[in-house]
Design an enzyme around this catalytic site. Sequence first.
Site, short mmCIF file in Angstrom:
data_model
loop_
_atom_site.label_atom_id
_atom_site.label_comp_id
_atom_site.label_asym_id
_atom_site.label_seq_id
_atom_site.Cartn_x
_atom_site.Cartn_y
_atom_site.Cartn_z
N ARG A 161 0.83 -1.20 0.00
CA ARG A 161 0.00 0.00 0.00
C ARG A 161 0.87 1.25 0.00
O ARG A 161 2.06 1.21 0.33
CB ARG A 161 -0.91 0.01 1.23
CG ARG A 161 -1.83 -1.21 1.34
CD ARG A 161 -2.61 -1.17 2.65
NE ARG A 161 -3.54 -2.29 2.78
CZ ARG A 161 -3.23 -3.46 3.35
NH1 ARG A 161 -2.01 -3.64 3.85
NH2 ARG A 161 -4.13 -4.42 3.44
N LYS A 185 -1.70 -3.14 7.94
CA LYS A 185 -2.84 -2.75 8.77
C LYS A 185 -2.92 -3.64 10.00
O LYS A 185 -2.61 -4.83 9.95
CB LYS A 185 -4.13 -2.88 7.96
CG LYS A 185 -4.31 -1.80 6.91
CD LYS A 185 -5.67 -1.92 6.24
CE LYS A 185 -5.91 -0.79 5.26
NZ LYS A 185 -7.24 -0.89 4.60
N HIS A 255 -2.73 2.73 -5.66
CA HIS A 255 -3.53 1.53 -5.40
C HIS A 255 -3.79 0.74 -6.67
O HIS A 255 -4.01 -0.48 -6.61
CB HIS A 255 -4.84 1.91 -4.72
CG HIS A 255 -5.33 0.88 -3.75
ND1 HIS A 255 -4.70 0.63 -2.54
CD2 HIS A 255 -6.36 0.00 -3.81
CE1 HIS A 255 -5.34 -0.36 -1.91
NE2 HIS A 255 -6.34 -0.74 -2.66
N ARG A 258 -1.24 -1.80 -6.95
CA ARG A 258 -1.54 -2.93 -6.04
C ARG A 258 -2.51 -3.88 -6.74
O ARG A 258 -2.34 -5.10 -6.70
CB ARG A 258 -2.12 -2.39 -4.74
CG ARG A 258 -2.49 -3.44 -3.70
CD ARG A 258 -2.81 -2.74 -2.37
NE ARG A 258 -3.52 -3.56 -1.43
CZ ARG A 258 -2.94 -4.41 -0.58
NH1 ARG A 258 -1.64 -4.57 -0.59
NH2 ARG A 258 -3.67 -5.11 0.28
N HIS A 281 -4.25 -9.29 3.17
CA HIS A 281 -5.68 -9.28 3.42
C HIS A 281 -6.00 -10.15 4.64
O HIS A 281 -5.37 -11.18 4.85
CB HIS A 281 -6.45 -9.83 2.20
CG HIS A 281 -6.55 -8.85 1.07
ND1 HIS A 281 -6.87 -9.22 -0.22
CD2 HIS A 281 -6.38 -7.51 1.03
CE1 HIS A 281 -6.89 -8.16 -0.99
NE2 HIS A 281 -6.60 -7.10 -0.26
N TYR A 290 -10.19 -10.51 -7.47
CA TYR A 290 -9.24 -10.58 -8.58
C TYR A 290 -9.48 -11.79 -9.48
O TYR A 290 -9.00 -11.81 -10.61
CB TYR A 290 -7.81 -10.60 -8.04
CG TYR A 290 -7.46 -9.34 -7.30
CD1 TYR A 290 -7.27 -8.14 -7.97
CD2 TYR A 290 -7.37 -9.33 -5.91
CE1 TYR A 290 -6.98 -6.97 -7.28
CE2 TYR A 290 -7.08 -8.16 -5.22
CZ TYR A 290 -6.90 -6.99 -5.91
OH TYR A 290 -6.62 -5.84 -5.24
#
Length: 309
Positions: A161, A185, A255, A258, A281, A290
Amino acid sequence: MTGTYSSYTTPFLSWLALEKRYSPHTIAAYEEDLRQFFAFLEQTYGDIPLAEIHHSFVRSWLAGGVQGREGAQASPRTINRKISTLKSFFKYALKQQWVTQSVMVKITSPKVNKRLPLFVEEKGMQTIAREGELAQPLFTPDLEGDTRRLIIDILYQTGIRLSELIGLQDRQVDVHLRTIKVLGKGNKERIIPVSPELLERVVAYRQRKARELAVYDTDVLLVNAKGKKLYPKYVYNVVKEILSQVTTIEKRSPHILRHTFATHLTNAGADLNAVKELLGHSSLAATQVYTHNTIDRLKEIHSKAHPKA
């Protein structure tokens, strides 16, 4: 934010930054959502205690008080984001015993049609990789040109990110193990393998920084021409400028690289669980989007190649 509710929102936002390690951009979005909600409450219902806020007040705000850009009607996606903000806030408020129950338990999110992620075609990324063959190279031969090149290479080759790129520490790049350790995150670490070619660029970049800059931030990997840590707008502008020369897609943000990283992996047959781990994730559901691009690609190949298609 008025004084009435700032005593609640301030520690909540600090918790997001210090404990959850959310990016400044995300925290700013949470802060704006809360500001809008509490401003609506005061204008509509007056100065009411936090514990006396009713779920009908939230419904009223979502039904008529939420606005999109330039005063337009808010989209379901915007409403869902604001609902998510309030759910997080009242969950925190419940934990702090500011309220006895969350008013959000009776609030449901509107359905949103999933948008397929945009990505740059492989041909476009190959053009960047071979930019030295172009009549007009994409990157200047100075240190700033090397910085810009590494921004594109790292984002595309690792899928990290924007906030992770800016905060990437020099020590997180392990040349011997050929990996990058990323702090994502929720303070979660993940290890991403990188190519020998990218590591060569990183080593050369480190040496050039030490040679050409008298003073620079030695903690982070990437710095600007003044030796300072990069800021989001700088990275965004670099990506937008470079991608505008190799793709026609409308959105050209960090992004997108990404998305491009993940799409190219899945198109090449990469295991979805592996892609999930590389992206950081928390659930497979976020990665499965995806596969739609992969299916579309298979359909295209089938229609062109199969005699009965």
